[in-house]
Design an enzyme around this catalytic site. Structure first.
Site, PDB file in Angstrom:
ATOM      1  N   ARG A 176       0.830  -1.201   0.000  1.00 32.83           N
ATOM      2  CA  ARG A 176       0.000   0.000   0.000  1.00 32.83           C
ATOM      3  C   ARG A 176       0.871   1.261   0.000  1.00 32.83           C
ATOM      4  O   ARG A 176       1.999   1.247   0.457  1.00 32.83           O
ATOM      5  CB  ARG A 176      -0.972   0.022   1.178  1.00 32.83           C
ATOM      6  CG  ARG A 176      -0.338   0.293   2.552  1.00 32.83           C
ATOM      7  CD  ARG A 176      -0.694   1.699   3.030  1.00 32.83           C
ATOM      8  NE  ARG A 176      -0.096   2.053   4.310  1.00 32.83           N
ATOM      9  CZ  ARG A 176       1.125   2.541   4.455  1.00 32.83           C
ATOM     10  NH1 ARG A 176       1.917   2.689   3.416  1.00 32.83           N
ATOM     11  NH2 ARG A 176       1.589   2.877   5.639  1.00 32.83           N
ATOM     12  N   ARG A 181       3.253  -5.554   3.547  1.00 32.34           N
ATOM     13  CA  ARG A 181       2.959  -6.461   4.659  1.00 32.34           C
ATOM     14  C   ARG A 181       3.179  -7.883   4.163  1.00 32.34           C
ATOM     15  O   ARG A 181       2.658  -8.257   3.108  1.00 32.34           O
ATOM     16  CB  ARG A 181       1.512  -6.260   5.103  1.00 32.34           C
ATOM     17  CG  ARG A 181       1.157  -6.993   6.375  1.00 32.34           C
ATOM     18  CD  ARG A 181      -0.219  -6.599   6.868  1.00 32.34           C
ATOM     19  NE  ARG A 181      -0.235  -5.275   7.481  1.00 32.34           N
ATOM     20  CZ  ARG A 181      -1.338  -4.549   7.651  1.00 32.34           C
ATOM     21  NH1 ARG A 181      -2.508  -4.991   7.241  1.00 32.34           N
ATOM     22  NH2 ARG A 181      -1.259  -3.359   8.236  1.00 32.34           N
ATOM     23  N   SER A 202      -1.576  -4.153  23.745  1.00 29.95           N
ATOM     24  CA  SER A 202      -2.864  -4.581  23.166  1.00 29.95           C
ATOM     25  C   SER A 202      -2.899  -6.081  22.870  1.00 29.95           C
ATOM     26  O   SER A 202      -3.959  -6.666  22.716  1.00 29.95           O
ATOM     27  CB  SER A 202      -3.100  -3.845  21.841  1.00 29.95           C
ATOM     28  OG  SER A 202      -2.060  -4.146  20.919  1.00 29.95           O
ATOM     29  N   GLU A 246       8.478   0.613   4.554  1.00 32.41           N
ATOM     30  CA  GLU A 246       8.130  -0.034   5.825  1.00 32.41           C
ATOM     31  C   GLU A 246       7.643  -1.451   5.528  1.00 32.41           C
ATOM     32  O   GLU A 246       6.809  -1.655   4.641  1.00 32.41           O
ATOM     33  CB  GLU A 246       7.027   0.751   6.541  1.00 32.41           C
ATOM     34  CG  GLU A 246       6.732   0.154   7.916  1.00 32.41           C
ATOM     35  CD  GLU A 246       5.532   0.781   8.590  1.00 32.41           C
ATOM     36  OE1 GLU A 246       5.744   1.527   9.557  1.00 32.41           O
ATOM     37  OE2 GLU A 246       4.395   0.545   8.138  1.00 32.41           O
TER      38      GLU A 246
END
Ligand code: GTP
Ligand code: MG
Length: 235
Positions: free
Chosen positions: A73, A107, A144, A169
């Site tokens: 993305r 990812r 979390s 990233e």
């Protein structure tokens, strides 16, 4: 297999969004940011190809695919400027280039926990990949319950004028970690939970994350016992 998650580089969309935020009168700044978005997209492509090649090598050498699938993305222009505002980064190309490293993101969803580290190690050992930042939320999960390995790397993108080091990233996690993160993200941002229920809901999510990790560790053990030598050589 690479899936496009959202906001892939679309020259018109990004140009329109940038013009709206920066203002058409700042033509030079606009051009520089467009150029930078294009560089980041190219860097994502470079890393995507490297990862596909690694996966292919493992498939043919060890009959094992470390990668289940990948998603790419580009950061939407409004997210970029929201982040810049939150982090008190000026809206200039220099400040963005020096402080925001996730305009291009990829990812990597792996089959097993050990595959996360196989991918990390093999990618970082390549001469043209430079590590900028690394966080291991599998060894140290977030409060979390979130688990994932996050890397920021740079790769050279070869322009007609020469190579330009460009950051990407990379988030690497297993199918189970990804399933949890996707649903948790939706629960957190897409539902309105009454304040008193929040704590219970958070504790349950932490338990679920731990449970998924236990299941994935058990399945990896079974796989390790059944698999041929060599598959786990990179651990
Ligand atoms: P940034 O510059 O904002 O990326 O700061 P950072 O590098 O400190 O961020 P971090 O390492 O926390 O990673 C941020 C990204 O990880 C988010 O965009 C999410 O995709 C993911 N992430 C981090 N924490 C959680 C979490 O608790 N739940 C979910 N679902 N995703 C998370
Ligand atoms: Mg980030």
């Amino acid at each position: 297999m690479i899936l496009e998650r959202s906001n892939m580089f679309n020259i018109d969309t990004i140009n329109n969004d940038l013009s709206r935020v920066i203002g058409k009168e700042h033509a030079e700044e606009l051009k520089s940011l467009m150029r930078y978005y294009r560089l980041c997209q190219s860097a994502v492509n470079e890393i995507g190809t490297k990862l596909e090649n690694l996966d292919g090598e493992y498939q043919s050498e060890y009959n094992h695919n470390p990668i289940h699938h990948m998603e790419q993305r580009m950061k939407a222009v409004n997210s970029l400027f929201n982040k810049a505002r939150k982090k008190h980064i000026p809206k200039t190309i220099d400040a963005i280039e020096n402080n925001i490293f996730d305009i291009g993101g990829i990812r990597v969803i792996t089959n097993y926990i050990s595959d996360v580290y196989t991918i990390k190690k093999n990618l970082l050992s390549q001469d043209d990949v430079t590590l900028i930042k690394s966080k291991d939320y599998i060894k140290d999960p977030k409060p979390s319950g979130y688990r994932s390995v996050h890397l920021v790397v740079s790769v050279p993108v070869f322009l007609s004028t020469g190579p330009v080091e460009t950051p990407v990233e990379i988030q690497i996690r297993t199918i189970g970690m990804d399933m949890w993160a996707s649903l948790e993200h939706k629960l957190r941002y897409k539902t309105s939970v009454e304040a008193e229920k929040v704590e219970h809901f958070e504790n349950k999510l932490i338990e679920d994350a731990n449970e998924i990790f236990k299941i994935e560790s058990n399945m990896q053990e079974i796989y390790r016992d059944l698999s041929e030598p060599g598959v786990f050589k990179n651990e």
